[in-house]
Design a protein around this motif. Structure first.
Motif, PDB file in Angstrom:
ATOM      1  N   LEU A 223       0.834  -1.210   0.000  1.00  0.00           N
ATOM      2  CA  LEU A 223       0.000   0.000   0.000  1.00  0.00           C
ATOM      3  C   LEU A 223       0.867   1.259   0.000  1.00  0.00           C
ATOM      4  N   SER A 224       2.084   1.153  -0.454  1.00  0.00           N
ATOM      5  CA  SER A 224       3.000   2.295  -0.422  1.00  0.00           C
ATOM      6  C   SER A 224       2.564   3.377  -1.413  1.00  0.00           C
ATOM      7  N   ARG A 225       3.022   4.592  -1.144  1.00  0.00           N
ATOM      8  CA  ARG A 225       2.806   5.747  -2.017  1.00  0.00           C
ATOM      9  C   ARG A 225       1.320   6.017  -2.273  1.00  0.00           C
ATOM     10  N   ASN A 226       0.547   6.014  -1.189  1.00  0.00           N
ATOM     11  CA  ASN A 226      -0.840   6.457  -1.237  1.00  0.00           C
ATOM     12  C   ASN A 226      -0.982   7.675  -0.323  1.00  0.00           C
ATOM     13  N   PHE A 227      -2.214   7.963   0.102  1.00  0.00           N
ATOM     14  CA  PHE A 227      -2.459   9.076   1.018  1.00  0.00           C
ATOM     15  C   PHE A 227      -3.096   8.562   2.307  1.00  0.00           C
ATOM     16  N   LEU A 228      -2.690   7.385   2.726  1.00  0.00           N
ATOM     17  CA  LEU A 228      -3.322   6.734   3.874  1.00  0.00           C
ATOM     18  C   LEU A 228      -3.114   7.517   5.159  1.00  0.00           C
ATOM     19  N   GLN A 229      -4.240   7.790   5.829  1.00  0.00           N
ATOM     20  CA  GLN A 229      -4.198   8.350   7.169  1.00  0.00           C
ATOM     21  C   GLN A 229      -4.685   7.338   8.208  1.00  0.00           C
ATOM     22  N   GLU A 230      -5.347   6.276   7.725  1.00  0.00           N
ATOM     23  CA  GLU A 230      -5.863   5.239   8.613  1.00  0.00           C
ATOM     24  C   GLU A 230      -5.616   3.863   7.991  1.00  0.00           C
ATOM     25  N   PHE A 231      -5.280   2.926   8.846  1.00  0.00           N
ATOM     26  CA  PHE A 231      -5.132   1.536   8.419  1.00  0.00           C
ATOM     27  C   PHE A 231      -5.670   0.640   9.518  1.00  0.00           C
ATOM     28  N   TYR A 232      -6.625  -0.242   9.143  1.00  0.00           N
ATOM     29  CA  TYR A 232      -7.214  -1.177  10.094  1.00  0.00           C
ATOM     30  C   TYR A 232      -7.219  -2.570   9.485  1.00  0.00           C
ATOM     31  N   SER A 233      -7.106  -3.558  10.334  1.00  0.00           N
ATOM     32  CA  SER A 233      -7.114  -4.944   9.868  1.00  0.00           C
ATOM     33  C   SER A 233      -7.835  -5.803  10.888  1.00  0.00           C
ATOM     34  N   LEU A 234      -8.748  -6.651  10.398  1.00  0.00           N
ATOM     35  CA  LEU A 234      -9.414  -7.634  11.245  1.00  0.00           C
ATOM     36  C   LEU A 234      -8.561  -8.898  11.229  1.00  0.00           C
ATOM     37  N   THR A 235      -7.831  -9.120  12.309  1.00  0.00           N
ATOM     38  CA  THR A 235      -6.816 -10.170  12.313  1.00  0.00           C
ATOM     39  C   THR A 235      -7.404 -11.554  12.086  1.00  0.00           C
ATOM     40  N   ILE A 236      -8.648 -11.772  12.506  1.00  0.00           N
ATOM     41  CA  ILE A 236      -9.238 -13.103  12.391  1.00  0.00           C
ATOM     42  C   ILE A 236      -9.364 -13.527  10.935  1.00  0.00           C
ATOM     43  N   SER A 237      -9.687 -12.586  10.060  1.00  0.00           N
ATOM     44  CA  SER A 237      -9.918 -12.921   8.654  1.00  0.00           C
ATOM     45  C   SER A 237      -8.726 -12.589   7.758  1.00  0.00           C
ATOM     46  N   ASN A 238      -7.587 -12.226   8.333  1.00  0.00           N
ATOM     47  CA  ASN A 238      -6.376 -11.927   7.552  1.00  0.00           C
ATOM     48  C   ASN A 238      -5.169 -12.637   8.166  1.00  0.00           C
ATOM     49  N   LYS A 239      -5.357 -13.880   8.547  1.00  0.00           N
ATOM     50  CA  LYS A 239      -4.363 -14.592   9.335  1.00  0.00           C
ATOM     51  C   LYS A 239      -3.064 -14.867   8.583  1.00  0.00           C
ATOM     52  N   LYS A 240      -3.109 -14.973   7.256  1.00  0.00           N
ATOM     53  CA  LYS A 240      -1.919 -15.355   6.509  1.00  0.00           C
ATOM     54  C   LYS A 240      -1.026 -14.175   6.125  1.00  0.00           C
ATOM     55  N   LEU A 241      -1.470 -12.961   6.368  1.00  0.00           N
ATOM     56  CA  LEU A 241      -0.701 -11.792   5.945  1.00  0.00           C
ATOM     57  C   LEU A 241       0.659 -11.760   6.641  1.00  0.00           C
ATOM     58  N   SER A 242       1.732 -11.793   5.851  1.00  0.00           N
ATOM     59  CA  SER A 242       3.079 -11.812   6.422  1.00  0.00           C
ATOM     60  C   SER A 242       3.941 -10.641   5.944  1.00  0.00           C
ATOM     61  N   VAL A 243       3.581 -10.008   4.820  1.00  0.00           N
ATOM     62  CA  VAL A 243       4.350  -8.877   4.290  1.00  0.00           C
ATOM     63  C   VAL A 243       3.411  -7.698   4.106  1.00  0.00           C
ATOM     64  N   LEU A 244       3.711  -6.579   4.780  1.00  0.00           N
ATOM     65  CA  LEU A 244       2.864  -5.396   4.721  1.00  0.00           C
ATOM     66  C   LEU A 244       3.733  -4.163   4.515  1.00  0.00           C
ATOM     67  N   ASP A 245       3.487  -3.460   3.419  1.00  0.00           N
ATOM     68  CA  ASP A 245       4.253  -2.252   3.083  1.00  0.00           C
ATOM     69  C   ASP A 245       3.320  -1.046   3.144  1.00  0.00           C
ATOM     70  N   LEU A 246       3.542  -0.165   4.136  1.00  0.00           N
ATOM     71  CA  LEU A 246       2.747   1.057   4.316  1.00  0.00           C
ATOM     72  C   LEU A 246       3.618   2.303   4.150  1.00  0.00           C
ATOM     73  N   SER A 247       4.706   2.193   3.480  1.00  0.00           N
ATOM     74  CA  SER A 247       5.643   3.307   3.339  1.00  0.00           C
ATOM     75  C   SER A 247       5.089   4.410   2.451  1.00  0.00           C
ATOM     76  N   PHE A 248       5.633   5.617   2.622  1.00  0.00           N
ATOM     77  CA  PHE A 248       5.269   6.785   1.822  1.00  0.00           C
ATOM     78  C   PHE A 248       3.761   7.075   1.894  1.00  0.00           C
ATOM     79  N   ASN A 249       3.257   7.176   3.138  1.00  0.00           N
ATOM     80  CA  ASN A 249       1.868   7.545   3.374  1.00  0.00           C
ATOM     81  C   ASN A 249       1.809   8.677   4.391  1.00  0.00           C
ATOM     82  N   HIS A 250       0.618   8.910   4.953  1.00  0.00           N
ATOM     83  CA  HIS A 250       0.440   9.997   5.918  1.00  0.00           C
ATOM     84  C   HIS A 250       0.046   9.463   7.287  1.00  0.00           C
ATOM     85  N   LEU A 251       0.510   8.293   7.641  1.00  0.00           N
ATOM     86  CA  LEU A 251       0.160   7.672   8.912  1.00  0.00           C
ATOM     87  C   LEU A 251       0.909   8.330  10.067  1.00  0.00           C
ATOM     88  N   SER A 252       0.198   8.547  11.172  1.00  0.00           N
ATOM     89  CA  SER A 252       0.837   9.061  12.378  1.00  0.00           C
ATOM     90  C   SER A 252       0.690   8.096  13.549  1.00  0.00           C
TER      91      SER A 252
END
Length: 593
Positions: A223-252
């Motif tokens: 999800l890099s190089r977007n305008f993300l200010q919020e990121f949420y994940s429901l862990t129960i239904s995303n159990k296999k996620l092992s690589v997450l790229d949130l770089s170059f956004n607006h997260l605080s």
């Protein structure tokens, strides 16, 4: 030696049997890889069209990248129909014939094409069945109005699909695709992500918020190089996620509890983080990138000990004694300092905690935790003090040294209590584990008001929620009462308008003055008139009591005909002009009969 001999023999054979015409031999060459695969490759910026082949030959790959080819005709690949992979990336194609792939359906496994945003159809992919196509990469096409589900529904072998810079505004649902790359499209605003993809690349779009809902097979998400200010994940239904790229956004900030336990790589670089507060973390995380943020300091946490890669470069780190733990990590962290403090602190300027005690007590029929501490703050750098107990946060003034917390504290339970000193240079955190087994009985302690302000064990936001709930309940009750009153009024009004007294009906039916409504009145509808030839018979057949009952029953049922009589005693009271009016009225009734 035998292998080398075979390799050299094959290379010589290919070099002398390259199926290109003479005019292209100077710009292209044929070769063979160590794995035995053969290829034809032409130099960059040397071609304006597909090269001519003088005969068919079973080559594996045709590489024509970064040339000036504009058109693909029906005969472009006539003499190379057994090719497995075609790479035309970097060519600004403006026309593709619908019959381009008519001879390649049984062999083609991978196709890479670049357009000039003028091509808005994929008919060349559906005209003939592509039985072995596994990888398709399209760049710079105009696919905003193309139904992608219909295009790829029959390509059951297709696993990898790149649709980069194709002006897409939505994420297509293609169930049999494993890898989908939608980089540099027009995805915008907030999205709720539910997919069947294993790898998904949404980099360089215009997303402002994303919620991962149901992605049971998702392993990698970019999800890099977007305008993300919020990121949420429901862990129960995303159990296999092992690589997450949130770089170059607006997260605080980020909710660490939403990161699933299988996450191994997390990239938060080039965001707006000023502090990192970890309340829970994935035990499998091994790579963390926090570079190019706005971090000045960082609290030591067990998470950092388990990392094999930890990047803090290009922050505003004040390398004083509070960050010395970075140099003691098992695997050295990458970081740069904004000041040359050499991990030293002027200890006299920093508040020091001399004593921190937590006691489980019973006092004046109340059981709770008595928290006491002793500080030295000679230079008054302490701003305030915070106490955390599980999910409860209590903020206290800098000069307070104890607090008694009761109501929410339960017996036979473990509590994790932290004392946090917020001062000019940093924030220091001291934590203790407390067991509430047997309370110590204390006769009496004198408390100031500010020392028992949190005695109910509830933080301010709990009080606010309770107040809001009370007000909302009162408002709802008032609305219900008002609604009931309105309904009662409408029912009463309806009954009154449909069941008026006889004297009102009498006065409303006749336009001329009637000073006395008759005492005896029979009201009946036209259906009763058809069954009776003499209305006087109906009148005389009823007793006075029955007559009144009959009158009331029909008046409440909107009767259509009214027949009235006046007793003799009422007749005697009329005189003069009133008597003449009565006679005229009586004659009109007889005429109607």
């Amino acid at each position: 030696m035998l292998f080398i001999f075979i390799f050299l023999s094959s290379w010589l054979l290919l070099s002398h049997s390259c199926p290109l015409t003479d005019e292209y031999l100077s710009r292209c060459h044929c070769g063979i890889l160590t794995n035995g695969e053969s290829y034809i490759k032409c130099e960059e910026n040397s071609l304006n069209e597909i090269p001519k082949f003088k005969r068919s030959f079973p080559y594996d790959e045709l590489i024509l990248t970064n040339n000036n080819i504009k058109f693909l005709t029906a005969s472009s690949f006539n003499n190379i129909k057994t090719i497995k992979r075609i790479n035309l990336v970097g060519n600004a194609l403006s026309y593709i014939d619908e019959d381009l792939l008519r001879l390649l359906g049984n062999y083609l496994e991978e196709l890479t094409l670049s357009g000039d945003t003028e091509i808005d159809t994929l008919e060349f992919l559906t005209r003939y069945p592509l039985k072995k196509l596994r990888v398709l990469k399209l760049n710079d096409f105009n696919l905003n109005h193309v139904n992608l589900q219909n295009i790829f529904i029959n390509m059951t072998k297709l696993e990898v699909l790149f649709l980069q810079s194709c002006q897409l505004k939505q994420i297509p649902q293609l169930n049999h695709i494993q890898v989908l790359n939608l980089e540099n499209n027009l995805l915008s605003k907030s999205i709720f992500l539910s997919t069947t993809y294993a790898q998904l690349n949404l980099a360089n779009n215009q997303l402002s918020s994303i919620i991962l809902q149901n992605n049971p097979d998702l392993i990698s998400l970019n999800l890099s190089r977007n305008f993300l200010q919020e990121f949420y994940s429901l862990t129960i239904s995303n159990k296999k996620l092992s690589v997450l790229d949130l770089s170059f956004n607006h997260l605080s900030t980020i909710d660490w509890t939403s990161l699933n336990e299988n996450l191994t790589y997390l990239n938060l670089s080039h965001n707006h983080f000023q502090q990192i507060q970890i309340n829970s973390h994935p035990k499998s995380l091994t790579s963390l990138d926090l570079s190019s943020n706005q971090l000045k300091t960082l609290e030591n946490h067990p998470l950092y000990e388990q990392l094999t890669y930890f990047n803090l470069n290009h922050n505003l780190l004040d390398c004083n004694c509070h960050l010395k733990w970075l140099t003691n990590l098992t695997r050295q962290a990458l970081f740069t300092c904004s000041s040359s403090n050499d991990f030293q602190c002027q200890s006299m300027l920093i508040p020091r905690l001399l004593n921190f005690n937590i006691t489980y007590i019973t006092m004046a029929s109340k059981t709770g935790l008595l928290i006491e501490w002793i500080l030295i703050d000679n230079h008054q750098t302490l701003s305030f003090v915070e106490i955390t107990i599980d999910q409860m946060l209590i903020k206290l003034p800098a000069n307070q040294t104890r607090v008694f917390i009761s109501n929410d504290i339960q017996s036979n339970k473990y509590y994790y209590v932290c004392l946090i000193l917020i001062h000019k240079y940093s924030r220091d955190k001291y934590c203790r584990d407390v067991q509430t087994w047997e309370p110590l009985i204390v006769s009496q302690l004198d408390f100031d008001n500010n020392e028992i302000v949190q005695s109910d064990g509830k933080s301010d936001h709990h009080v606010y929620l309770l107040l809001i709930g009370t007000c909302a309940g009162g408002l709802l009750t008032f609305i219900l009462l008002l609604t009931c009153c309105y309904l009662c009024y409408q029912i009463h009004k309806y009954k009154t308008s449909n069941c008026q007294p006889v004297y009102e009906q009498c006065s409303q039916q006749y336009p001329y003055p009637v000073y006395h409504c008759p005492h005896h009145q029979i009201i009946y509808n036209s259906e009763n008139l058809s069954n009776s030839t003499d209305s006087s018979h109906i009148e005389t057949s009823l007793s006075p009591t029955q007559n009144r009952h009959h009158q009331h029953h029909h008046s409440c049922n909107h009767s259509k005909h009214i027949y009235q009589t006046i007793d003799s005693q009422d007749f005697s009271t009329l005189n003069g002009q009133n008597y003449q009016i009565f006679e005229l009225w009586n004659q009109s009734l007889k005429h109607k009969r």
